[in-house]
Design a protein around this motif. Structure first.
Motif, short mmCIF file in Angstrom:
data_model
loop_
_atom_site.label_atom_id
_atom_site.label_comp_id
_atom_site.label_asym_id
_atom_site.label_seq_id
_atom_site.Cartn_x
_atom_site.Cartn_y
_atom_site.Cartn_z
N LEU A 30 0.83 -1.21 0.00
CA LEU A 30 0.00 0.00 0.00
C LEU A 30 0.87 1.26 0.00
O LEU A 30 0.56 2.24 -0.67
N SER A 31 1.96 1.20 0.75
CA SER A 31 2.84 2.36 0.81
C SER A 31 3.49 2.62 -0.55
O SER A 31 3.76 3.76 -0.92
N SER A 32 3.71 1.53 -1.32
CA SER A 32 4.35 1.69 -2.64
C SER A 32 3.41 2.38 -3.64
O SER A 32 3.84 2.81 -4.70
N LEU A 33 2.13 2.48 -3.30
CA LEU A 33 1.20 3.18 -4.19
C LEU A 33 1.41 4.69 -4.14
O LEU A 33 1.00 5.42 -5.03
N LEU A 34 2.04 5.13 -3.06
CA LEU A 34 2.23 6.57 -2.89
C LEU A 34 3.38 7.05 -3.78
O LEU A 34 4.42 6.40 -3.85
N SER A 35 3.18 8.16 -4.43
CA SER A 35 4.23 8.72 -5.27
C SER A 35 5.22 9.46 -4.39
O SER A 35 4.98 9.69 -3.21
N ARG A 36 6.32 9.86 -4.99
CA ARG A 36 7.30 10.64 -4.25
C ARG A 36 6.68 11.95 -3.75
O ARG A 36 6.92 12.37 -2.62
N GLU A 37 5.87 12.56 -4.58
CA GLU A 37 5.21 13.81 -4.16
C GLU A 37 4.30 13.56 -2.96
O GLU A 37 4.22 14.37 -2.05
N ASP A 38 3.59 12.41 -2.97
CA ASP A 38 2.74 12.07 -1.83
C ASP A 38 3.58 11.95 -0.56
O ASP A 38 3.22 12.46 0.50
N HIS A 39 4.72 11.23 -0.69
CA HIS A 39 5.59 11.05 0.48
C HIS A 39 6.08 12.40 1.00
O HIS A 39 6.14 12.64 2.20
N LEU A 40 6.43 13.27 0.06
CA LEU A 40 6.90 14.60 0.47
C LEU A 40 5.80 15.34 1.23
O LEU A 40 6.03 15.92 2.29
#
Ligand SMILES: [Zn+2]
Ligand SMILES: [Zn+2]
Length: 606
Positions: free
Chosen positions: A277-287
């Protein structure tokens, strides 16, 4: 999260670390991003040419990402979080506690360029301020204190917990679903919804939510709600569709009477699900999540964090945020040894690395698991499960080899040790090193610490990174270790008396970062909660001064940021909170609910 044995064991071998680096480079390139190593190399190059990398007293190299160019896609013109910082302000009419042991009180202070340049009387402060053409702010009787320093937190998960849905304290299924729903509606662009740490024992229904419950709140994309222990949780139907249905089988998934999965997943499977599920997040989401999470923590009164078990991809996120001027606090990182050694080699570093607010300080390893899961490694059997003494998670030779390499590079060592047998092992390792006191090598948690071990800790100069909030969270601890061993559990006062460096953390997301709950736990020690620990070890209660000292000055030394954060004396960062009430005038029971009225985040805005 340090108390779940399942995660604790993920010490990657050298091969896995190299794989990870290669994977990172590949994904980064595919996304048009610069991988971490070249990002840092560029940083160093630019700093050397622009102004020369400055080597600090600790041997760490200070880098200023503002001077670096071309190391990320970020536009430097974005400025510090889009907020223009005023250069100077005079604060009067307050009661400033600039330090706690001894307690130092002032009525005014002056901030210039983000730092405290003066503390003292109103007249003197106004005079200093007039030379600086500073604005004057009357704090109207508020009590001002430095922000806290959390020496041990897991920011990847903190970002998900603080940046997404906080489920703690949900009293019913409807309340839990309501929180998930309103977040999902407010953030339609996020591809997945994480809800952190409900306790179904505290909910009216006293049952775990099911996939169909979650579907009512989040029908359109994958969602997960995690229980307090992080070993159990529920996913919705959209999340289940991401997996081969065959994996939803007992013991790791729950089935209904007709043999269909309910959405409840556990242990090994829940880790797999969370990673996916965490891998669905983009880099922008993580930021975005990291920024939001840290901003919330900052408003609650935390000004710096020790980020333990920091993986390369999250180091990358932090550096990117810092380069965009959006990292709201100082983060001191402790990485898995192999990952950090690779990086160190690639950059030919000596000592740590300080890139603005992102500091790479040391390595983090594990000696054992947790008391909750009975995987903490004890010298004598568990009192409530006499067949076991817990788990030894690392060979002594491995710990010693990694610690020696780190020490030779001038890096700090942090080892998770909860049971006394694990602490024996760590002390054996530290006993063979030569720079323990100088580099402030740490024991994380030190939950069951015998008297003879305390002597050894003091003699070697080992630092203790402890979590007072566990006193309340682990209310069952007397059953695990028995009354005879209680005197060794969650020691606070005896190490301080013995001159040991003690700092506080929360182990977030295991315990939430609510700094005054930690202070309350250290001072009251579960007295009002009628815990056995309070009854049997009243001598380990701290005074308020001592608790505040450990959570500011002590923690700042532990994360090697003393003189920068954890105080409000001259030269410190102006990172502070102002309170309506003076904590020293409150009853201990009132400390728990103390909230800042306003903080430096707002007061120093332009
Ligand atoms: Zn931890
Ligand atoms: Zn830990």
């Amino acid at each position: 999260m340090c108390r779940g044995a399942t995660v604790e064991t993920t010490t990657p071998g050298p091969a896995r670390a190299a794989d990870a680096a290669e994977r990172e480079t590949k994904t980064a390139k595919a996304k048009g991003l610069i991988p971490l190593t070249s990002m840092l190399q560029n940083l160093m190059k630019n700093n050397t040419t622009c102004r020369g990398a400055r080597e600090g007293a600790s041997g760490a190299i200070d880098l200023d990402p503002w001077r670096a160019y071309n190391f990320s896609s970020a536009r430097r013109s974005e400025g510090r979080g889009g907020v223009s910082m005023v250069r100077s302000k005079v604060f009067v009419g307050c009661r400033l506690y600039s330090g706690f042991m001894p307690r130092v009180v002032h009525e005014a202070f002056v901030v210039f360029d983000g730092k405290v340049v003066f503390c003292g009387s109103r007249e003197e402060a106004l005079s200093v301020g007039s030379h600086l053409r500073a604005d004057v702010v009357d704090l109207d009787g508020l009590t001002v204190m430095p922000k806290f320093v959390d020496a041990h937190a897991h920011l990847g998960e903190l970002a998900l917990k603080e940046g997404m849905v906080d489920l703690e304290g949900s009293r019913s299924l409807d309340e839990l679903l309501g929180r998930l729903r309103s977040f999902a509606e407010a953030k339609p662009h996020l591809p997945v919804v994480f809800g952190y740490t409900f306790d179904h024992e505290e909910m009216r229904e006293r049952r775990l939510p099911s996939a169909s419950d979650l579907d009512r709140a989040v029908p359109d994309r994958p969602a997960i709600a995690l229980r307090k222990c992080l070993h159990v949780g529920t996913i919705n139907s959209a999340a289940m569709r991401l997996f081969d249905p065959a994996i939803f089988k007992p013991p790791f998934a729950e089935l209904d009477e007709e043999g269909r999965p309910t959405g409840v997943v556990k242990e090994d499977l829940i880790w797999e699900v969370r990673e996916k599920l965490s891998s669905l997040l983009s880099r922008e989401d993580h930021l975005e999540l990291m920024e939001e999470g840290l901003r919330r923590v900052s408003l609650k009164g935390v000004g710096a964090v020790g980020y333990v078990s920091c993986r390369r991809e999250f180091l990358n996120v932090l550096l990117e945020l810092e380069a965009r001027g959006r990292l709201p606090m100082l983060v001191s990182c402790y990485m898995p040894p192999e990952e950090l050694f690779d990086l160190h080699e690639a950059l030919s570093l000596r000592g740590g690395l300080r890139a603005g607010n992102v500091w790479i300080t040391g390595i983090k390893m594990f000696a054992d698991g947790s008391l909750g899961a009975r995987t903490a490694w004890l010298g004598e059997p568990y009192s409530d499960a006499p067949e076991g003494r817990g788990l030894k998670l690392s060979e002594t030779s491995y710990l010693l080899e990694m610690a020696s390499r780190a020490e030779a590079m001038g890096l700090q060592v942090a080892i998770h040790g909860i049971g006394d047998a694990a602490i024996d092992q760590i002390l054996e390792v530290y006993g063979k090193l030569s720079r323990v006191r100088e580099l402030r090598h740490r024991i994380e948690h030190a939950s069951v610490l015998r008297g003879d071990q305390l002597e050894r800790v003091a003699d070697l100069g080992v630092a203790l990174s402890v979590q007072p909030r566990f006193i309340l969270g682990d209310w069952w601890v007397a059953q695990r270790v028995g009354l005879n061993r209680l005197r060794d559990v969650y020691r606070l006062k005896s190490p301080l008396r013995r001159g040991v460096l003690v700092g506080f953390g929360t182990d977030c997301p295991v315990e939430r970062i609510d700094p005054w709950e930690t202070v309350y736990a250290a001072v009251a020690r579960g007295d009002r909660e009628c815990l056995d620990l309070a009854r049997h070890t009243p001598e380990e209660r701290l005074t308020l001064e001592e608790a505040l000292f450990c959570y500011t000055d002590g923690s700042s030394r532990i994360i090697r940021a003393d003189g920068v954060v954890g105080g409000m004396g001259v030269g410190f960062r102006a990172s502070f909170c102002a309170y309506e009430k003076d904590p020293f005038e409150l009853d201990p029971s009132e400390l728990k609910d103390l909230q800042p009225a306003i903080s430096s985040d707002k007061l120093l805005e332009g």
